[in-house]
Design an enzyme around this catalytic site. Structure first.
Site, PDB file in Angstrom:
ATOM      1  NE  ARG A 197      30.136 -97.644  60.669  1.00 35.51           N
ATOM      2  CZ  ARG A 197      30.064 -98.450  59.615  1.00 35.51           C
ATOM      3  NH1 ARG A 197      29.695 -97.977  58.435  1.00 35.51           N
ATOM      4  NH2 ARG A 197      30.362 -99.727  59.724  1.00 35.51           N
ATOM      5  CE  LYS A 234      28.433-102.839  54.153  1.00 33.59           C
ATOM      6  NZ  LYS A 234      29.019-102.489  55.460  1.00 33.59           N
TER       7      LYS A 234
END
Ligand SMILES: *Cc1c(COP(=O)(O)O)cnc(C)c1O
Length: 359
Positions: free
Chosen positions: A132, A37
């Site tokens: 998260r 990514k």
């Protein structure tokens, strides 16, 4: 010649990084998911990952990026971001494995996989305190595993955790041991086998250092982005021995080179981004403007390779640099080079104004 500004990717250096770290992790019994990514799964770079013997999976957080993967790759494709429930059909079509934390989404993935007449593999994410993604509550975790057992087209291949992303929690052996004990708990309770225990990202690598205790046995996979591209682990930001920090170099051109005062003349208001800025009067200064700005790169953590020059600031498309200590070595039209950090690398690969050159 590729136009400036450009990010130059040194193929041999990156290949070396993939080899060195991949080998080290594989030797420690850890499979590597190579995370693409940070360079937007740029095809020629992704190809190097695909060809690397010590990388077992290809991973990205965005489904769109899988379109850039080599069409005939034999490495399983892993979706890193928890899937959008509105995109489950795409997830099943483009990824072999996804990371999940919501039973509703997993059930929707099962339906999509059933319709596509396929099986989708998942790694269930557990939140060990970084706050998260992941299931935080132990009862919810066990219930979820039970519910997954009822789904015919979902295969639970393992559990995982993500650390040092939001809460900046360091993956100590104690933290990772918790993940291993969850594996044992789940296996015992449901009489199943979990094959993959995915113990985090580039912040888990420091544990392999000689003076460190090692990665706890049981952890057998890491998802690695930053360390492979920038040669640094991310728990403490240390350079990894034998790896290159300069596989990616950003280059831009000087469009104005003049001696000017260091303190603006006239009353001071707000800059182009509505910010109040402080200036220090350092007397006359050799200032250069390069054709690179906030629309190209997150410049806050760009690192000039020439240590004598200093970034003073930037607006959308101009960056102002103090060249005073390197005055004679630059001129109008000269190239200036920078090393990148995670944020700046992500931004140059996202900006269409920064060209990419693979050498
Ligand atoms: C981005 C990401 C990674 C890779 O993190 P690095 O710090 O770049 O190694 C791993 N896992 C997940 C879930 C991610 O989103």
């Amino acid at each position: 010649m590729t136009d400036l500004p450009k990010v130059v990717v040194h193929r041999a250096r990156l290949k070396k990084n993939l080899e060195v770290l991949g080998q080290r992790l594989n030797d420690a019994g850890i499979q590597v998911a190579g995370v693409t990514k940070v360079f937007g799964a740029y095809p020629e770079i992704t190809e190097l990952y695909d060809q690397a013997d010590n990388i077992q999976y290809l991973a990205d957080s965005r489904i769109e990026n899988f379109a850039n993967y080599p069409p005939n790759t034999e490495k399983p494709k892993m979706l890193l971001r928890i899937p959008m429930i509105s995109q489950v059909a795409k997830v099943v079509a483009h990824a072999d494995i996804s990371l999940n934390s919501e039973i509703e989404t997993i059930q929707a993935l099962n339906e999509a996989a059933t319709q596509a007449n396929t099986t989708h593999q998942i790694i269930l994410m557990i939140d060990l305190g970084d706050l998260r993604e992941g299931i935080f509550d132990q009862e919810e975790l066990l219930t979820t595993v039970g519910q997954i057992q009822e789904l015919n087209n979902i295969e639970l291949i393992g559990i995982g955790t993500n650390l040092t992303c939001y809460g900046a929690i360091i993956p100590t052996p104690e933290v990772l041991d918790k993940l291993v004990s969850f594996k044992e708990l789940i296996e015992e309770r449901y009489n199943i086998e979990l094959h993959l225990i995915s113990g985090g990202n580039s912040s888990s690598i420091y544990l392999l250092d000689e003076e460190q205790p090692g990665i706890p046995p049981g952890i057998n996979m890491l998802r690695i982005g930053e360390a492979l591209v920038l040669g640094r682990e991310t728990a403490y930001g240390d350079k990894i021995y034998g790896m290159h920090e300069d596989a990616f170099v950003l280059e831009a051109e000087i469009v104005e080179y003049k001696e000017k005062p260091s303190y603006p003349i006239g009353p001071i208001g707000m800059n182009a981004f509505g910010e109040k800025v402080q200036f220090e009067d350092k007397g006359p200064m050799q200032r250069g403007i390069i054709a690179l700005g906030k629309q190209d790169v997150d410049f806050s953590n760009l690192i000039p390779i020439d240590e004598r020059i200093e970034i003073l600031g930037a607006s959308s498309d101009h960056m102002i640099i103090d060249f005073t200590r390197a005055k004679a070595d630059y001129a109008l039209g000269s190239k200036v080079q920078f090393l990148l950090t995670y944020g700046s690398l992500l931004s140059v690969f996202t900006s269409k104004y920064v060209n990419k050159e693979i050498i």
